[in-house]
Design a protein around this motif. Sequence first.
Motif, PDB file in Angstrom:
ATOM      1  N   ALA A  43       0.828  -1.215   0.000  1.00 54.90           N
ATOM      2  CA  ALA A  43       0.000   0.000   0.000  1.00 54.90           C
ATOM      3  C   ALA A  43       0.860   1.263   0.000  1.00 54.90           C
ATOM      4  O   ALA A  43       0.433   2.319  -0.485  1.00 54.90           O
ATOM      5  N   GLY A  44       2.060   1.178   0.600  1.00 54.13           N
ATOM      6  CA  GLY A  44       2.930   2.354   0.665  1.00 54.13           C
ATOM      7  C   GLY A  44       3.314   2.756   2.081  1.00 54.13           C
ATOM      8  O   GLY A  44       3.884   3.835   2.296  1.00 54.13           O
ATOM      9  N   LYS A  45       3.075   1.918   3.051  1.00 54.84           N
ATOM     10  CA  LYS A  45       3.341   2.243   4.472  1.00 54.84           C
ATOM     11  C   LYS A  45       4.826   2.556   4.707  1.00 54.84           C
ATOM     12  O   LYS A  45       5.174   3.591   5.279  1.00 54.84           O
ATOM     13  N   THR A  46       5.683   1.642   4.258  1.00 59.25           N
ATOM     14  CA  THR A  46       7.124   1.810   4.495  1.00 59.25           C
ATOM     15  C   THR A  46       7.657   3.026   3.754  1.00 59.25           C
ATOM     16  O   THR A  46       8.393   3.846   4.317  1.00 59.25           O
ATOM     17  N   VAL A 107       7.425   8.548  16.469  1.00 59.53           N
ATOM     18  CA  VAL A 107       7.512   7.148  16.058  1.00 59.53           C
ATOM     19  C   VAL A 107       6.631   6.938  14.835  1.00 59.53           C
ATOM     20  O   VAL A 107       5.451   7.304  14.840  1.00 59.53           O
ATOM     21  N   LEU A 108       7.218   6.373  13.799  1.00 61.36           N
ATOM     22  CA  LEU A 108       6.468   6.066  12.585  1.00 61.36           C
ATOM     23  C   LEU A 108       6.398   4.551  12.489  1.00 61.36           C
ATOM     24  O   LEU A 108       7.387   3.890  12.181  1.00 61.36           O
ATOM     25  N   ALA A 109       5.234   3.995  12.828  1.00 59.24           N
ATOM     26  CA  ALA A 109       5.068   2.543  12.837  1.00 59.24           C
ATOM     27  C   ALA A 109       4.350   2.131  11.559  1.00 59.24           C
ATOM     28  O   ALA A 109       3.228   2.584  11.306  1.00 59.24           O
ATOM     29  N   SER A 110       5.015   1.324  10.747  1.00 59.46           N
ATOM     30  CA  SER A 110       4.391   0.869   9.495  1.00 59.46           C
ATOM     31  C   SER A 110       4.163  -0.632   9.610  1.00 59.46           C
ATOM     32  O   SER A 110       5.096  -1.423   9.485  1.00 59.46           O
ATOM     33  N   VAL A 111       2.930  -0.972   9.905  1.00 63.27           N
ATOM     34  CA  VAL A 111       2.577  -2.336  10.272  1.00 63.27           C
ATOM     35  C   VAL A 111       1.228  -2.662   9.619  1.00 63.27           C
ATOM     36  O   VAL A 111       0.285  -1.869   9.754  1.00 63.27           O
ATOM     37  N   VAL A 112       1.111  -3.813   8.961  1.00 68.79           N
ATOM     38  CA  VAL A 112      -0.177  -4.153   8.327  1.00 68.79           C
ATOM     39  C   VAL A 112      -1.317  -4.003   9.333  1.00 68.79           C
ATOM     40  O   VAL A 112      -2.338  -3.412   9.057  1.00 68.79           O
ATOM     41  N   SER A 113      -1.135  -4.566  10.534  1.00 69.93           N
ATOM     42  CA  SER A 113      -2.099  -4.459  11.641  1.00 69.93           C
ATOM     43  C   SER A 113      -3.556  -4.543  11.148  1.00 69.93           C
ATOM     44  O   SER A 113      -4.286  -3.544  11.212  1.00 69.93           O
ATOM     45  N   PRO A 114      -3.960  -5.738  10.712  1.00 65.43           N
ATOM     46  CA  PRO A 114      -5.255  -5.838  10.015  1.00 65.43           C
ATOM     47  C   PRO A 114      -6.484  -5.764  10.910  1.00 65.43           C
ATOM     48  O   PRO A 114      -7.590  -5.562  10.401  1.00 65.43           O
ATOM     49  N   PHE A 133      -1.515   9.727  19.552  1.00 62.56           N
ATOM     50  CA  PHE A 133      -1.493   8.575  18.645  1.00 62.56           C
ATOM     51  C   PHE A 133      -2.364   8.923  17.448  1.00 62.56           C
ATOM     52  O   PHE A 133      -3.537   9.285  17.602  1.00 62.56           O
ATOM     53  N   LEU A 134      -1.780   8.837  16.260  1.00 64.79           N
ATOM     54  CA  LEU A 134      -2.534   9.147  15.044  1.00 64.79           C
ATOM     55  C   LEU A 134      -2.535   7.924  14.145  1.00 64.79           C
ATOM     56  O   LEU A 134      -1.477   7.357  13.844  1.00 64.79           O
ATOM     57  N   GLU A 135      -3.732   7.521  13.741  1.00 59.97           N
ATOM     58  CA  GLU A 135      -3.867   6.340  12.892  1.00 59.97           C
ATOM     59  C   GLU A 135      -3.984   6.798  11.433  1.00 59.97           C
ATOM     60  O   GLU A 135      -4.888   7.563  11.088  1.00 59.97           O
ATOM     61  N   ILE A 136      -3.059   6.322  10.610  1.00 60.15           N
ATOM     62  CA  ILE A 136      -3.043   6.694   9.196  1.00 60.15           C
ATOM     63  C   ILE A 136      -3.424   5.454   8.396  1.00 60.15           C
ATOM     64  O   ILE A 136      -2.681   4.455   8.397  1.00 60.15           O
ATOM     65  N   HIS A 137      -4.561   5.508   7.738  1.00 60.84           N
ATOM     66  CA  HIS A 137      -4.957   4.373   6.899  1.00 60.84           C
ATOM     67  C   HIS A 137      -4.406   4.593   5.494  1.00 60.84           C
ATOM     68  O   HIS A 137      -4.851   5.487   4.777  1.00 60.84           O
ATOM     69  N   VAL A 138      -3.423   3.786   5.133  1.00 63.08           N
ATOM     70  CA  VAL A 138      -2.875   3.857   3.773  1.00 63.08           C
ATOM     71  C   VAL A 138      -3.795   2.986   2.915  1.00 63.08           C
ATOM     72  O   VAL A 138      -3.628   1.765   2.814  1.00 63.08           O
ATOM     73  N   ALA A 139      -4.803   3.653   2.356  1.00 64.22           N
ATOM     74  CA  ALA A 139      -5.950   2.950   1.770  1.00 64.22           C
ATOM     75  C   ALA A 139      -5.809   2.802   0.260  1.00 64.22           C
ATOM     76  O   ALA A 139      -6.750   3.059  -0.494  1.00 64.22           O
ATOM     77  N   THR A 140      -4.649   2.385  -0.168  1.00 62.37           N
ATOM     78  CA  THR A 140      -4.423   2.150  -1.596  1.00 62.37           C
ATOM     79  C   THR A 140      -5.271   0.957  -2.040  1.00 62.37           C
ATOM     80  O   THR A 140      -5.288  -0.070  -1.341  1.00 62.37           O
ATOM     81  N   PRO A 141      -5.979   1.065  -3.172  1.00 61.35           N
ATOM     82  CA  PRO A 141      -6.844  -0.048  -3.585  1.00 61.35           C
ATOM     83  C   PRO A 141      -6.051  -1.346  -3.769  1.00 61.35           C
ATOM     84  O   PRO A 141      -4.903  -1.331  -4.212  1.00 61.35           O
ATOM     85  N   LEU A 142      -6.725  -2.441  -3.449  1.00 58.06           N
ATOM     86  CA  LEU A 142      -6.095  -3.766  -3.535  1.00 58.06           C
ATOM     87  C   LEU A 142      -5.466  -4.010  -4.910  1.00 58.06           C
ATOM     88  O   LEU A 142      -4.346  -4.526  -5.011  1.00 58.06           O
ATOM     89  N   GLN A 143      -6.182  -3.580  -5.958  1.00 57.23           N
ATOM     90  CA  GLN A 143      -5.661  -3.853  -7.312  1.00 57.23           C
ATOM     91  C   GLN A 143      -4.302  -3.169  -7.534  1.00 57.23           C
ATOM     92  O   GLN A 143      -3.382  -3.754  -8.115  1.00 57.23           O
ATOM     93  N   THR A 144      -4.188  -1.939  -7.033  1.00 60.20           N
ATOM     94  CA  THR A 144      -2.904  -1.219  -7.170  1.00 60.20           C
ATOM     95  C   THR A 144      -1.821  -1.922  -6.345  1.00 60.20           C
ATOM     96  O   THR A 144      -0.681  -2.083  -6.805  1.00 60.20           O
ATOM     97  N   THR A 184      -2.912   6.200  -2.185  1.00 60.15           N
ATOM     98  CA  THR A 184      -1.673   6.661  -2.836  1.00 60.15           C
ATOM     99  C   THR A 184      -1.700   6.474  -4.351  1.00 60.15           C
ATOM    100  O   THR A 184      -0.782   6.937  -5.028  1.00 60.15           O
ATOM    101  N   ALA A 185      -2.734   5.787  -4.875  1.00 61.72           N
ATOM    102  CA  ALA A 185      -2.754   5.494  -6.312  1.00 61.72           C
ATOM    103  C   ALA A 185      -2.729   6.795  -7.111  1.00 61.72           C
ATOM    104  O   ALA A 185      -3.532   7.702  -6.867  1.00 61.72           O
ATOM    105  N   GLY A 186      -1.797   6.898  -8.031  1.00 60.97           N
ATOM    106  CA  GLY A 186      -1.717   8.072  -8.898  1.00 60.97           C
ATOM    107  C   GLY A 186      -1.198   9.313  -8.194  1.00 60.97           C
ATOM    108  O   GLY A 186      -1.281  10.413  -8.746  1.00 60.97           O
ATOM    109  N   ARG A 187      -0.681   9.162  -6.981  1.00 64.25           N
ATOM    110  CA  ARG A 187      -0.133  10.338  -6.271  1.00 64.25           C
ATOM    111  C   ARG A 187       1.354  10.113  -6.018  1.00 64.25           C
ATOM    112  O   ARG A 187       1.795   8.980  -5.798  1.00 64.25           O
ATOM    113  N   SER A 188       2.097  11.208  -5.999  1.00 65.52           N
ATOM    114  CA  SER A 188       3.534  11.070  -5.734  1.00 65.52           C
ATOM    115  C   SER A 188       3.764  10.923  -4.223  1.00 65.52           C
ATOM    116  O   SER A 188       2.940  11.347  -3.406  1.00 65.52           O
ATOM    117  N   VAL A 189       4.899  10.353  -3.889  1.00 63.25           N
ATOM    118  CA  VAL A 189       5.261  10.191  -2.480  1.00 63.25           C
ATOM    119  C   VAL A 189       5.379  11.568  -1.815  1.00 63.25           C
ATOM    120  O   VAL A 189       4.908  11.780  -0.686  1.00 63.25           O
TER     121      VAL A 189
END
Length: 206
Positions: A43-46, A107-114, A133-144, A184-189
């Motif tokens: 998805a782009g977490k790391t 702290v930047l924690a990049s964890v699938v954590s489903p 504590f801030l929760e960031i959902h990296v919601a990139t579509p599964l297909q991407t 993140t689909a179609g967006r730059s880092v």
Amino acid sequence: MGASASPADTQDAHAMTAQTQPRSPQVGTGHGATLWFTGLPSAGKTTLAEALALRLRAAGRPVEILDGDAVRPVLSPELGYSRADRDANVARIGWVASRLARNGVLVLASVVSPFAAARDGVRASHADAGTPFLEIHVATPLQTCAERDVKGLYARQRSGTLDGLTGIDGEYEPPPNADLRIDTAGRSVDDVTDDLISLLRKENLL
Ligand SMILES: Nc1ncnc2c1ncn2[C@@H]1O[C@H](COP(=O)(O)OS(=O)(=O)O)[C@@H](OP(=O)(O)O)[C@H]1O
Ligand SMILES: Nc1ncnc2c1ncn2[C@@H]1O[C@H](COP(=O)(O)OP(=O)(O)O)[C@@H](O)[C@H]1O
């Protein structure tokens, strides 16, 4: 001649101070916090944690990245990818994150954590410590994610050599109340990293 405190008095005084001092929202110096990046593999977490870390370090902030892939062999070598194992892994990483964050580290924690309950547990332990504590959902579509397939996991799942891949035949519970949701689909880092910086500013953490 003034009376000097006996060792027992000193111990009592220390015990009293520890018991009576109110919990401080910031135990250490600076404004620590945990940003918890959750999402599917690829998805782009790391990538986002690393890009944000560069910017924060350039601004002189202490940063630690806790990436699931990197931390697992150290903290959780005996754990696999069952629900119980993933929840234990998330709880351990959350514990370390909370300890660092309450001492001023970003702290930047990049964890699938489903699973939502495990993520909520980490949020609650931060709240107990008075640490943001801030929760960031990296919601990139599964297909991407499957097209990116950075580590070849989606291909392995298709070829039948990997079971329980999150998002395919492994469950993922999206956060209903994420502090930020990013596709993140179609967006730059860089562009997405700008959004993360804005979030930190909005929360008075930067
Ligand atoms: N079955 C299955 N499902 C999901 N991910 C898998 C699986 N098997 C191995 N991997 C690799 O392990 C990384 C996820 O580890 P995490 O510690 O972040 O996961 S978890 O929170 O405990 O679910 C994950 O890393 P990322 O791709 O960076 O997300 C994968 O590389
Ligand atoms: N806007 C973006 N944000 C994050 N990653 C992106 C973006 N656009 C393309 N990518 C690419 O997607 C891939 C994400 O991989 P990675 O960060 O390892 O994902 P994860 O840690 O979620 O498994 C990388 O190859 C990265 O270069």
